[in-house]
Scaffold this motif. Structure first.
Motif, PDB file in Angstrom:
ATOM      1  N   ARG A 126      14.230   4.116   2.213  1.00 37.94           N
ATOM      2  CA  ARG A 126      13.140   5.005   1.823  1.00 37.94           C
ATOM      3  C   ARG A 126      12.396   4.403   0.639  1.00 37.94           C
ATOM      4  N   ASP A 127      11.163   4.810   0.494  1.00 42.53           N
ATOM      5  CA  ASP A 127      10.323   4.319  -0.588  1.00 42.53           C
ATOM      6  C   ASP A 127      10.671   5.053  -1.878  1.00 42.53           C
ATOM      7  N   HIS A 163       0.812  -1.215   0.000  1.00 43.13           N
ATOM      8  CA  HIS A 163       0.000   0.000   0.000  1.00 43.13           C
ATOM      9  C   HIS A 163       0.845   1.264   0.000  1.00 43.13           C
ATOM     10  N   HIS A 164       0.424   2.221  -0.842  1.00 44.34           N
ATOM     11  CA  HIS A 164       0.992   3.570  -0.871  1.00 44.34           C
ATOM     12  C   HIS A 164       2.507   3.529  -1.005  1.00 44.34           C
ATOM     13  N   THR A 165       2.978   2.760  -1.970  1.00 42.28           N
ATOM     14  CA  THR A 165       4.418   2.677  -2.212  1.00 42.28           C
ATOM     15  C   THR A 165       4.760   3.250  -3.582  1.00 42.28           C
ATOM     16  N   VAL A 166       5.937   3.805  -3.682  1.00 49.08           N
ATOM     17  CA  VAL A 166       6.448   4.308  -4.955  1.00 49.08           C
ATOM     18  C   VAL A 166       7.057   3.163  -5.765  1.00 49.08           C
ATOM     19  N   GLY A 167       7.651   2.201  -5.063  1.00 45.56           N
ATOM     20  CA  GLY A 167       8.420   1.162  -5.734  1.00 45.56           C
ATOM     21  C   GLY A 167       7.620   0.005  -6.314  1.00 45.56           C
ATOM     22  N   TYR A 168       6.399  -0.208  -5.819  1.00 48.32           N
ATOM     23  CA  TYR A 168       5.605  -1.355  -6.277  1.00 48.32           C
ATOM     24  C   TYR A 168       4.218  -0.885  -6.712  1.00 48.32           C
TER      25      TYR A 168
END
Length: 351
Positions: free
Chosen positions: A263-264, A58-63
């Motif tokens: 960090r994300d 949830h709420h990730t930049v990477g996935y």
């Protein structure tokens, strides 16, 4: 809930599966990441993978895989044989009823091909609160009870007089999903054993606990109507493969850089990771040495077979689930092809 059944040994050829994270590349879009994630299902089926599971982040930049259900629905429409599921639904963020209802819909779309992998994880205090419907009380750690509730719905196993005994989510559905528990601790292994369901141990998360968790799972296993009646353990590993050792090792660097950065962000490329990591981190071993499993395992086909065959025999697992963080499509495809050939050439031990 459930009756005891005799426990039988599981034998057969080694199975291999993949968990897809839908990584977002630097400068890339979530649309592109999701397209690659769906293409991965078609490719995995062609390579003989037994199942592909989609993650929940949830709420990730990477996935890009925030919810596995839409990806599962799309993937079953693009494939014919491979099992498709969640790796995992984070049950602490959902109601057992909602999860079961959605997976019964998926089961109706693809009877006999759907897996419901259950786990738990925090997305951080702010996101965890945003995911909660009731914010007026403190969150309760009731994961074991939630897993049992899912099983109660899936198998209509609530006792007479239970408030949910009259609910029937299985009506007019051809079969039910296979329910698996994902974990990386002895406690999760014991829970899966007590409930008599399949267990996936994340050795890439806590390698040192692998043997103890799998031993506890088998020792405490009780056959129930919720599973096959015998212990079924999957070993999840972060695996990267290439045609030469140096490249295979470098393919582990993006995962290392992501963890080291704390960090994300989008999943770094190999070149970015090389620039960010220190020499010690780049040189950290990516080979299994005895009973010591590194967080990322890498090698050529020959090297991986030499590492994995004694490992799966020592652990008694009959299936390995692959995770990777390779953004380059060509390198990722070649890695998964090599891994499939290696694992497919290993005879599974009796468990």
């Amino acid at each position: 809930m459930g009756e005891e059944h005799a426990v039988a040994a599981e034998t057969g050829p080694m199975r291999y599966s993949v968990v897809e994270l839908a990584p977002v590349a630097p400068g890339g879009t979530r649309t592109a990441a999701l397209r690659r994630a769906l293409a991965a299902a078609v490719e995995a089926e062609q390579l003989g993978y037994d199942r592909i599971w989609y993650a929940e982040h949830h709420h990730t930049v990477g996935y890009a895989s925030a919810d596995p259900v839409p990806l599962i629905a799309a993937a079953v429409g693009r494939t014919d044989r491979i099992r498709v599921g969640s790796g995992a639904v984070l049950l602490n963020h959902h109601s057992a009823f909602t999860v079961t209802e959605r997976f019964m819909m998926l089961q109706s779309m693809a009877p006999g091909r759907v897996d419901l992998g259950l786990g738990r994880s925090s997305a951080g205090p702010v996101v965890d609160q945003a995911l909660r419907r009731d914010r007026g009380s403190r969150p309760v750690d009731d994961f074991p009870a939630q897993v049992q509730e899912v099983l109660g719905h899936v198998h209509r196993a609530f006792p007479q007089g239970h408030r949910f005994a009259t609910l029937d989510l299985t009506r007019a559905v051809d079969g039910v999903p296979e329910v698996w528990l994902l974990g990386s601790s002895v406690a999760s292994a014991r829970l899966a054993a007590r409930l008599g369901i399949g267990y996936v141990f994340g050795a890439h998360i806590d390698p040192a606990t692998t043997q103890a968790a799998l031993d506890q799972y088998r020792a405490g296993f009780v056959g129930t109507p919720f599973g096959s009646g015998a212990p079924r353990a999957i070993l999840a590993l972060h695996l990267a493969a290439a045609d030469d050792e140096d490249l295979a090792h470098r393919l582990t660097w993006p995962a290392r850089a992501l963890r080291a950065g704390g960090r994300d962000r989008p999943i770094p490329t190999v070149a970015q990771a090389a620039a960010e990591l220190g020499s010690d981190e780049r040189a950290r071993p990516s080979s299994i040495r005895g009973a010591v499993i590194p967080p990322q395992v890498a090698g050529t086909a020959e090297a991986l077979r030499e590492q994995l065959e004694p490992l799966v025999r020592a652990l008694g697992v009959t299936e390995v689930m692959v995770q990777d963080m390779i953004n380059d499509e060509e390198l990722r495809s070649r890695s998964r092809e090599i891994v499939a050939k290696v694992l497919g050439s290993i005879d599974a031990p009796a468990s």
